[in-house]
Design a protein around this motif. Structure first.
Motif, PDB file in Angstrom:
ATOM      1  N   GLY A 164       0.835  -1.193   0.000  1.00 40.27           N
ATOM      2  CA  GLY A 164       0.000   0.000   0.000  1.00 40.27           C
ATOM      3  C   GLY A 164       0.866   1.238   0.000  1.00 40.27           C
ATOM      4  N   ASP A 220       2.399  -3.916   6.190  1.00 40.73           N
ATOM      5  CA  ASP A 220       1.113  -3.960   5.500  1.00 40.73           C
ATOM      6  C   ASP A 220       0.266  -2.757   5.904  1.00 40.73           C
ATOM      7  OD1 ASP A 220      -1.325  -4.525   4.358  1.00 40.73           O
ATOM      8  OD2 ASP A 220      -1.589  -6.470   5.312  1.00 40.73           O
ATOM      9  N   PHE A 221       0.149  -1.789   4.991  1.00 35.16           N
ATOM     10  CA  PHE A 221      -0.652  -0.595   5.245  1.00 35.16           C
ATOM     11  C   PHE A 221      -2.056  -0.724   4.649  1.00 35.16           C
ATOM     12  CE2 PHE A 221       3.707   0.811   5.708  1.00 35.16           C
ATOM     13  CZ  PHE A 221       3.637   1.621   6.828  1.00 35.16           C
ATOM     14  N   VAL A 222      -2.454  -1.952   4.295  1.00 32.83           N
ATOM     15  CA  VAL A 222      -3.797  -2.218   3.774  1.00 32.83           C
ATOM     16  C   VAL A 222      -4.587  -3.008   4.811  1.00 32.83           C
ATOM     17  CG1 VAL A 222      -5.138  -3.250   1.910  1.00 32.83           C
ATOM     18  CG2 VAL A 222      -2.945  -2.135   1.404  1.00 32.83           C
ATOM     19  N   GLY A 245      -2.423  -1.378   8.428  1.00 36.07           N
ATOM     20  CA  GLY A 245      -3.679  -1.089   7.747  1.00 36.07           C
ATOM     21  C   GLY A 245      -4.891  -1.550   8.537  1.00 36.07           C
TER      22      GLY A 245
END
Length: 321
Positions: A164, A220-222, A245
């Motif tokens: 992301g 993980d920015f999702v 995320g």
């Protein structure tokens, strides 16, 4: 926010008056965050459990000028008490009294003025433009917190993956380049975001995690089922997976076949005051780029629509000066 479960609306309210120990800040600009969209849907019971009070003004990425001195400042995004065992260790993101704060349950920065009742939250900006500095305190500081947590897991010649490459992920790409010698891979389905990630230092990019393996760190920015499962599967033995995320995904399966062997899986909410101070210092030194798109207050609905649809490469900032 005027009622639970309803969209926010523009209203006219009296200018706040500071009491002894409080500081009034004239807002220059306030960044928008995806959590603002979540707040539109929060039910009354959940809000009450967090200690939120309705009505309140949105906006937790705020910067402007102290009314008493004229000094340009940003406001630390997380709320904290300053006295609990977490705060005294500099771990304000763990403060049990920080569930309500400016822009989430209390009046925030999407207004001409905002009150600050804790002077620890006042972060001097020096030469930085306060119209654009707000995102450094949340998007920037949160991404910095994630990268700092993962530094010890990145070995010589290692690889770090950012899932992301939007507002937070773009900051993470830059922090990884500044703080490590890792090869940085940006993962995002948007060609525009992959291109922007390359312009700020990503060594390579791809649309998904399917071909990645033996990775030192995945951030993980999702946070969907798919990104969590694929991200953890890509981590090498002894590596780390950081879940930042807030898409609400889950990991299923037995731990011995799902988690990285002798590795680390971590998650958190927010950041610390020190994180924000260090991000501002990096920005003042010209070592990171704070990509923003300006919107007038009258264009706030358009800005939120772009945020919701993923049409931004950086952060939307509402200009209020």
């Amino acid at each position: 926010m005027t009622e639970w479960g309803a969209p926010p609306r523009a209203v006219t309210v009296p200018d706040p008056s500071p009491r002894p120990g409080e500081v009034l800040v004239r807002v220059a600009g306030c960044g928008l965050c995806r959590s603002d969209l979540t707040m539109r849907r929060i039910p009354a019971a959940a809000g009450a459990a967090l200690g939120w009070r309705m009505p309140f003004t949105l906006g937790h990425e705020t910067a402007g000028w102290r009314v008493d001195t004229g000094e340009p400042v940003a406001l630390a995004s997380p709320s904290s008490c300053g006295a609990c065992r977490y705060c005294v260790r500099g771990q304000e993101s763990g403060c049990p009294y920080g569930l309500a704060g400016r822009g989430y349950g209390r009046d925030g920065g999407l207004a001409e003025y905002v009150l600050v009742d804790d002077q620890r939250a006042l972060l001097p900006l020096g030469p930085l433009d306060p119209r654009h500095a707000g995102p450094l305190t949340d998007a920037g500081a949160t991404a910095y917190h994630a990268v700092r947590r993962a530094l010890t897991r990145i070995g010589p010649g290692g690889t770090a993956v950012v899932v992301g490459a939007g507002g937070l992920g773009a900051f993470a790409v830059q922090f990884l380049r500044v703080l490590t010698a890792a090869s940085v891979v940006a993962v995002d389905p948007s060609p525009a975001r992959r291109s922007y990630a390359a312009s700020i230092g990503a060594h390579s990019s791809c649309t998904d995690l399917s071909d990645l393996s033996d990775i030192d760190v995945v951030l993980d920015f999702v946070g969907t089922d798919e990104t969590i499962t694929a991200g953890i599967a890509a981590v090498r033995t002894g590596g780390a997976f950081g879940l930042i995320g807030s898409a609400g995904g889950r990991l299923t399966g037995p731990w011995f076949s799902s988690l990285p062997r002798d590795g680390e899986v971590f998650t958190f909410q927010g950041s610390t005051i020190a994180d924000a101070q260090e991000v501002i210092a990096l920005a003042r030194a010209g070592l990171i780029r704070n990509q923003v798109e300006e919107f007038a207050f009258t264009e706030i609905d358009e800005a939120y629509t772009k945020l919701a649809t993923g049409a931004l490469t950086g952060r939307a900032v509402i200009i209020l000066e």
